[in-house]
Scaffold this motif. Sequence first.
Motif, PDB file in Angstrom:
ATOM      1  N   LEU A 226      32.483  56.526  13.790  1.00  0.00           N
ATOM      2  CA  LEU A 226      31.081  56.936  13.747  1.00  0.00           C
ATOM      3  C   LEU A 226      30.468  56.701  15.124  1.00  0.00           C
ATOM      4  N   ASN A 227      30.022  57.784  15.752  1.00  0.00           N
ATOM      5  CA  ASN A 227      29.369  57.626  17.051  1.00  0.00           C
ATOM      6  C   ASN A 227      27.873  57.707  16.840  1.00  0.00           C
ATOM      7  N   MET A 228      27.261  56.539  16.707  1.00  0.00           N
ATOM      8  CA  MET A 228      25.852  56.499  16.338  1.00  0.00           C
ATOM      9  C   MET A 228      24.977  56.128  17.522  1.00  0.00           C
ATOM     10  N   ILE A 229      23.686  56.241  17.307  1.00  0.00           N
ATOM     11  CA  ILE A 229      22.754  55.885  18.371  1.00  0.00           C
ATOM     12  C   ILE A 229      22.866  54.393  18.677  1.00  0.00           C
ATOM     13  N   CYS A 230      23.077  53.602  17.630  1.00  0.00           N
ATOM     14  CA  CYS A 230      23.122  52.159  17.861  1.00  0.00           C
ATOM     15  C   CYS A 230      24.511  51.674  18.230  1.00  0.00           C
ATOM     16  N   GLY A 231      25.461  52.570  18.425  1.00  0.00           N
ATOM     17  CA  GLY A 231      26.784  52.166  18.876  1.00  0.00           C
ATOM     18  C   GLY A 231      27.891  52.958  18.206  1.00  0.00           C
TER      19      GLY A 231
END
Lengths: 211, 226
Positions: free
Chosen positions: A37-42
């Motif tokens: 998962l490439n999320m905004i928070c990491g």
Amino acid sequence: MAGQSNPDLSVFSAPEVEFLAEDEMVEIVPNIRMEALNMICGDFGPFFPQIASKVPLWLAVALKKRGKCTIRTPEWMSVERLTQVLEAERESSREFQPLPFHYVEISRLLFDHAHDDIPDLYMVRSLIEDIRDVRFHKVETGLETISGRTHAVKLKNLSAMEVNIVRPFMVRALQAFYRHDSPQMIQQPRTMGGSRPQAVDRGPRRDLRPR
Amino acid sequence: MASGSGSGSERWSEDLETEVAMAMGTTDVELLKRAWRNEKAAPEILQFEAALVLRAREQIQLLEETVEEFTENGVDDLVVSLYQMDLDRSLFLLRSYLRIRLQKIEKYMIHISKTNLWNRLSEQEQRFAKSRCTDIMEKHLEQSVLSRLPYGYQSILKQSISSEEDDMVPEPQLDTFVFCKTKHAVGAFQLDDTGDEIVDLVADDLYVLRYKSIRGLVESGRIDLV
């Protein structure tokens, strides 16, 4: 929307403090396969069944709710460690033991959503409650020592929720002492009645518009 | 990273700070969270984090598009909902940050517009302060109260004409106490103008201090408000 708190004294609401705690990392053991998962928070993952992985607490809780993983109880939440902490906490009357900054919220979230993953649940829960009580009692007795000469209060290792609870009392007490201790206040006692506001004196101002 | 205790005035430029943050693996969310906490806890308005807000908005927009794409392409619901949660969290943080600033602007609009705090606002915030706050408030007070008061008491800024300065302008209370946490050692720090109150700020310490005395440390990012 989770309660926006009154900006005056209680800076954060309890849900806001919990929001901050949900970014703390925990270890999960997924039972599904899922791509990274490439999320905004990491970036987290990729996830494979039975292989431990580190994710923020909110993500862990979300997966747990859907039955996709088990959450590994953090090391500090073992009966052994908590017993040690509680003992040390009782021994020293002034100092706080090092615990995660968000220990109250993390433990609460895990009790609520992952209780089946916590070994010795009841013991752990009561230990944490005891630790909270002892620490809070210390904070309360600490408040009594505040005086006019208090310019700084050291509260090393105090946790986020404890800060939030004690903030209104602490700030108001310190402010009151500070105001009454200021030299202007002592030299020129405030004259009550219809005196004109003194513009030259920048000392304690007349608060005409209490906010 | 030990910061020199001698030269207290060193100020990190924004670029440098971003670089350091990148190197340390700090995400923009982490930076935004810090800005949000500081803004919430500080009595006065702080410098607007223009670059950070811009980056956060871009990332949010990008993720919004990605989530939409995912939904169209029938990606697993679980994955979509997780991304949606991440998106919601970032949105909340950004909104709350902007909102707390608006609250401060509404409260201290005249004070802000009279001092160099004005430069801490973003362009939009300046517009809000001028046209949505100050102008409307002035008009309202004028029509409802001030125009009916006797001569000499009609100023929105002064109690009466004999006041030498603007004594009816709400100002943030800088004397208030704040909870702060150090990340790295700051060293011996003078709390008072007189210099008899000195604390030694070591790494990871938590103190309750007067905001006024640590203002500089907050602005330079060497101490965090909690």
